[in-house]
Design an enzyme around this catalytic site. Structure first.
Site, PDB file in Angstrom:
ATOM      1  CE  LYS A  58      -3.650  -2.517   2.025  1.00 19.45           C
ATOM      2  NZ  LYS A  58      -4.435  -3.073   3.271  1.00 19.45           N
ATOM      3  CD  GLN A 102      -3.262  -4.713   6.569  1.00 14.98           C
ATOM      4  OE1 GLN A 102      -3.204  -3.667   5.695  1.00 14.98           O
ATOM      5  NE2 GLN A 102      -3.757  -5.672   5.956  1.00 14.98           N
ATOM      6  CG  ASP A 125      -9.631  -1.023   4.187  1.00 11.99           C
ATOM      7  OD1 ASP A 125      -9.417  -1.083   3.152  1.00 11.99           O
ATOM      8  OD2 ASP A 125      -8.948  -1.021   5.188  1.00 11.99           O
TER       9      ASP A 125
END
Ligand code: NAP
Length: 295
Positions: A58, A102, A125
């Protein structure tokens, strides 16, 4: 007689590279106009190998397209309260457009509590209840990255979903559940959802025009479980020991490629299929959030 290859490989790396180029062009434009650039923050707790690899990917993608990024790393001993304080700080940091935490998190931290603390407007997300719930609205807010990437892959390969029978194997909140809703809502498909308790999985998978699998069990779907001409999207990624690889492991999908590919019309490889699209969707979500904020 030698059987000739008749399926088309869905090249997620190529599609992701095309989209990154489009994003980078937009960033160049902003830079020329001396405007603020999109800024993504990433929180990583602990040093789990797979999570670190995903986060590295990322960060690399942010650099490639010219986004600003902040990586906040914490030891896996961090308390939930402390982590939430950092989330609040990012929520209130006007310079940061979007951010992600994450997953997975250490067992002592509640994923639900952490996720719900993220400002939905910065939740690139698409995990918060507000964004998740908006999937079924006429104006979806931020769509979850992996399902969004899958839909984009289907779109760019001109795979018609309207009226098709999609069979989704795996029903997690991260992938299977939102993806099946998106296929029904945006894709106008008829969707069957299969999970651990589904009896006779192959009875369902054999009926799929489009088969999507997100379980995490390498080789779960074999050639005898699909019909001729099926489109296959393999989302599974499991690390399997492989001494021949420099890293000591290979990434395996849920689909037994050798037996399923010859019956497919289109199929994603693992790696190089859905994975690159997940990262690019995160970039697209960040750009979208950035554009919606007044700068
Ligand atoms: P998860 O939370 O473990 O969910 C797995 C799902 O599969 C659950 O719904 C589970 O059912 C179901 N399941 C388990 N065994 C099954 C079986 N034998 N038959 C049918 N369904 C079964 O995992 P996840 O987060 O969704 O991830 C799934 C896979 O996708 C993993 O390999 C992960 O690494 C990968 N992934 C890849 C990307 C990418 O970018 N490529 C992104 C996210 C995830 P129950 O709910 O009943 O337990």
């Amino acid at each position: 007689m030698v059987e000739t290859k008749k399926y088309t490989l869905i090249d997620g790396r190529k599609v992701a590279a095309d989209i990154k180029k489009e994003i980078a062009d937009r960033v160049d434009e902003l830079r020329r106009e001396k405007k603020k650039l999109p800024h993504l923050a990433i929180i990583l707790v602990g040093d789990d190998g797979a999570s670190t690899t995903y986060v590295d990917g990322k960060v690399k993608a942010c650099k490639e397209v010219g986004f600003h990024y902040s990586l906040l790393r914490f030891a896996d001993t961090i308390s939930e309260e402390r982590l939430i304080k950092h989330i609040d700080q990012i929520n209130n940091d006007d310079d940061i457009d979007g951010f992600i935490v994450q997953l997975p998190l250490p067992a002592h931290i509640s994923v639900d509590r952490v996720t719900e603390r993220i400002n939905p407007e910065k939740d690139v997300d698409g995990f918060t209840n507000q964004n998740f719930g908006s999937i079924t609205s006429t104006h979806p807010l931020i769509l979850p990255a992996t399902p969004f990437g899958v839909l984009e892959l289907l779109r760019r390969y001109n795979v018609e979903t309207l009226g098709k029978h999609c069979v989704m194997v795996g029903a997690s909140r991260l992938v299977g559940a939102p993806l099946s809703m998106m296929l029904a809502e945006q894709g106008r498909a008829t969707v069957t959802i299969c999970h651990k308790y589904t009896k006779d999985l192959s009875e369902h998978t054999k009926q799929a025009d489009i088969l999507l699998v997100a379980v995490g069990k390498p080789g779960l779907i074999t050639g005898d479980m699909v019909k001729e001409g099926v489109v296959v999207i393999d989302i599974g990624t499991t690390r399997v020991e492989d001494a021949s690889k420099a890293k000591g492991f290979a990434l395996k999908g849920d689909v037994d490629f050798e037996t399923v590919a010859p019956k497919s019309s289109l199929i994603t490889p693992v790696p190089g299929g859905v994975g690159p699209m997940t990262i690019v969707s995160l970039l697209l979500n960040t750009l979208r959030v950035f554009e919606q904020r007044a700068h």
